[in-house]
Motif scaffolding. Structure first.
Motif, short mmCIF file in Angstrom:
data_model
loop_
_atom_site.label_atom_id
_atom_site.label_comp_id
_atom_site.label_asym_id
_atom_site.label_seq_id
_atom_site.Cartn_x
_atom_site.Cartn_y
_atom_site.Cartn_z
N ASN A 141 78.47 77.42 52.14
CA ASN A 141 78.34 76.49 50.97
C ASN A 141 78.90 77.26 49.86
OD1 ASN A 141 76.59 74.60 52.41
ND2 ASN A 141 74.79 75.75 51.87
N ALA A 142 79.92 78.02 50.26
CA ALA A 142 80.49 79.20 49.14
C ALA A 142 81.16 78.33 47.97
CB ALA A 142 81.43 80.11 49.80
N THR A 143 81.82 77.09 48.51
CA THR A 143 82.69 76.49 47.38
C THR A 143 82.51 74.88 47.78
OG1 THR A 143 84.49 76.61 48.74
CG2 THR A 143 84.45 78.21 47.09
N GLY A 144 82.62 74.16 46.63
CA GLY A 144 82.71 72.58 46.76
C GLY A 144 81.27 72.17 46.83
N TYR A 145 80.22 72.64 46.48
CA TYR A 145 78.98 71.91 46.28
C TYR A 145 78.08 72.54 44.81
CZ TYR A 145 79.44 71.11 51.12
OH TYR A 145 79.80 70.81 52.26
N PHE A 146 78.92 72.50 43.75
CA PHE A 146 78.61 72.79 42.54
C PHE A 146 78.35 74.37 42.25
CE2 PHE A 146 75.36 72.77 39.14
CZ PHE A 146 76.26 72.95 37.91
N MET A 147 77.10 74.98 42.51
CA MET A 147 76.86 76.17 42.29
C MET A 147 77.68 76.89 43.50
SD MET A 147 75.73 78.40 40.12
CE MET A 147 75.28 77.24 38.90
N GLU A 148 78.64 77.75 43.13
CA GLU A 148 79.51 78.28 44.02
C GLU A 148 78.93 79.74 44.16
OE1 GLU A 148 83.56 77.67 43.44
OE2 GLU A 148 83.15 75.18 43.97
N ALA A 149 79.39 80.51 45.17
CA ALA A 149 78.91 81.75 45.62
C ALA A 149 79.21 82.83 44.64
CB ALA A 149 79.35 82.13 47.05
N GLY A 150 80.31 82.35 44.15
CA GLY A 150 81.04 83.64 43.02
C GLY A 150 80.12 83.45 41.76
N ALA A 151 79.71 82.27 41.37
CA ALA A 151 78.94 82.33 40.05
C ALA A 151 77.66 82.95 40.21
CB ALA A 151 78.81 80.71 39.87
N LEU A 152 77.12 82.48 41.63
CA LEU A 152 75.83 83.27 41.76
C LEU A 152 75.98 84.85 41.91
CD1 LEU A 152 74.64 80.84 44.64
CD2 LEU A 152 73.67 81.33 42.40
N ARG A 153 76.97 85.34 42.48
CA ARG A 153 77.26 86.85 42.43
C ARG A 153 77.23 87.31 41.08
NH1 ARG A 153 80.84 85.28 46.65
NH2 ARG A 153 80.07 85.93 48.79
N TRP A 154 77.99 86.47 40.05
CA TRP A 154 78.31 86.95 38.73
C TRP A 154 76.97 86.86 38.09
CZ3 TRP A 154 77.33 84.08 34.00
CH2 TRP A 154 77.98 84.67 33.00
N PHE A 155 75.89 86.02 38.42
CA PHE A 155 74.67 86.05 37.81
C PHE A 155 74.00 87.36 38.08
CE2 PHE A 155 74.67 81.23 37.60
CZ PHE A 155 74.68 81.18 36.21
N TRP A 156 73.90 87.69 39.39
CA TRP A 156 73.44 88.65 39.96
C TRP A 156 73.74 90.13 39.25
CZ3 TRP A 156 68.92 89.61 42.08
CH2 TRP A 156 68.49 88.95 42.89
N GLU A 157 75.35 90.13 38.90
CA GLU A 157 75.79 91.19 38.31
C GLU A 157 75.31 91.51 36.82
OE1 GLU A 157 79.99 90.36 38.64
OE2 GLU A 157 79.97 91.26 40.87
N GLN A 158 75.26 90.20 36.22
CA GLN A 158 74.56 90.22 34.91
C GLN A 158 73.15 90.72 34.77
OE1 GLN A 158 77.16 89.53 32.37
NE2 GLN A 158 78.29 89.52 34.38
N TYR A 159 72.45 90.06 35.68
CA TYR A 159 70.97 90.39 35.57
C TYR A 159 70.78 91.89 35.98
CZ TYR A 159 66.31 89.62 37.11
OH TYR A 159 64.58 89.68 37.12
N LEU A 160 71.53 92.48 36.98
CA LEU A 160 70.88 93.78 37.34
C LEU A 160 71.74 94.71 36.57
CD1 LEU A 160 71.45 93.40 41.13
CD2 LEU A 160 69.21 93.48 39.94
N GLY A 161 72.77 94.51 35.89
CA GLY A 161 73.51 95.35 34.80
C GLY A 161 74.30 96.71 36.09
N PRO A 162 74.70 97.46 35.38
CA PRO A 162 75.38 98.73 36.13
C PRO A 162 74.32 99.52 37.01
CG PRO A 162 75.48 99.25 33.94
CD PRO A 162 74.84 97.69 33.98
N ASP A 163 73.29 99.66 36.61
CA ASP A 163 72.18 100.45 37.12
C ASP A 163 71.22 99.93 37.93
OD1 ASP A 163 73.70 102.77 36.08
OD2 ASP A 163 72.77 102.26 34.20
N GLY A 164 70.89 98.56 37.81
CA GLY A 164 69.86 97.90 38.28
C GLY A 164 69.75 97.95 39.99
N ASP A 165 68.51 97.93 40.60
CA ASP A 165 68.10 97.99 41.78
C ASP A 165 68.17 96.60 42.40
OD1 ASP A 165 67.66 98.80 44.35
OD2 ASP A 165 65.86 99.77 43.89
N GLY A 166 69.02 96.09 42.94
CA GLY A 166 68.89 94.71 43.70
C GLY A 166 67.99 94.62 44.84
#
Length: 331
Positions: A208-233
């Protein structure tokens, strides 16, 4: 999607294409969180009256130590006899966008359908306030709701955490935090397509990476913003699926969508809880997408999903009266 048959229902496909044409390309052309919020806030809103509830009140409640107060919005149903379940609701938006207004209609619908008191929480957003700021705000709001449930017309023994997407993640995490910190006791965690693992490496992420509105690239970007450079996912307060021991957590009602990159990790968390003896009900919608829960007036599956969450919430009060039997699990 890459040439395979479309798995969305026809009504969902029309809606997905319309939203995708207006939504910013998060993590692609749009990488700035402030700009993303500006674009989303400028999108036109349907000129319809919000769902009616008994009352709506904006308040500010104490935040965690050293932080500002947390804005909340309290929704009460009509004047039928109480006390009622008390639901602390955390909005979606990838921990980066969204707020009280973006989810106002959804929370109103849930209040009206469940008959519960809802406390919607405007937790701090990333990247300005990265993980674990949202977690600490969410827990502080839960403590306030537990302490003030009687004042709000709610039942302190029918306390629920609920949320969609990032808010579903926060709900799962707060159930873990409440267990670790000795309360408050929760009657239910209602998780609507939660992100449960920062690894983002499931089959559904690829399918479901593309074509279904919320795409995998956007979700990865959200995680990057949330965790920041030092966050422990990998921390359990970021990725609840990685929690070592989930036994003793409150019963769960989990909603997943078959065309959502987060589908598999939501279902995996349901199975993880079930295996540990936690009562779980699941509502899985194969032809739906990430975000469908917000459209009960347009999609039959969304109305069914909202009704299922509302019924799970309403059962918490009935279960208490019947001696605490939350029932078994369903898949």
């Amino acid at each position: 999607m890459t040439g395979e048959p479309d798995r969305l229902t026809p009504g969902a496909r029309t809606l997905v294409d319309l939203m995708a044409s207006a939504f910013p390309d998060l993590g692609g052309a749009v990488t700035d969180a402030v700009e993303a919020r500006r674009i989303i806030d400028a999108l036109p809103r349907p000129p319809v009256e919000p769902p009616a509830v008994g009352s709506v009140e904006d308040r500010t409640v104490p935040g965690p130590s050293g932080s500002p107060g947390i804005p909340v919005r309290v929704y009460r149903p009509d004047a039928a006899p109480g006390p009622r379940p008390t639901v602390v609701y955390f909005h979606g938006g990838g921990w980066v966008i969204g707020g009280l207004d973006s989810h106002d209609d959804s929370v109103r619908e849930l209040c009206r359908t469940s008959g519960a008191v809802l406390v919607s929480v405007d937790y701090r957003l990333a990247p300005e306030a990265p993980f674990p700021a949202a977690v600490e705000d969410a827990y502080a709001a839960l403590l306030w709701a537990a302490d003030h449930a009687g004042e709000l017309g709610g039942d302190p023994d029918a306390l629920v955490v609920a949320g969609d997407s990032a808010g579903g993640t926060l709900s799962a995490v707060i159930a873990i935090v409440a267990k670790e910190r000795g309360g408050p006791a929760l009657a239910l965690q209602a998780l609507v397509y939660p992100a449960t693992d920062s690894a983002q490496d499931t089959r559904s992420y690829r399918a479901n990476a593309t074509g279904y509105f919320m795409e995998a690239g956007a979700l990865r970007w959200f995680w990057e913003q949330y965790l920041g450079p030092d966050g422990d996912g990998g921390h359990r307060h970021a990725s609840p699926l990685r929690t070592g021991d989930v036994s003793g957590l409150p019963p769960a009602h989990i909603v997943t969508a078959g065309c959502d990159p987060l589908c598999d990790e939501g279902r995996a968390y349901a199975q993880r809880l079930r295996t540990a003896g936690v009562p779980v009900t699941e509502a899985h919608y194969p032809g739906m997408f990430h975000g469908f829960f917000a459209f009960p007036g347009l999609l039959a599956d969304a109305r069914d999903a909202l009704t299922g969450v509302a019924e799970a919430i309403a059962r918490t009060a009935k279960d208490r009266k019947n001696g605490g039997d939350h029932g078994g699990s369903a898949g």
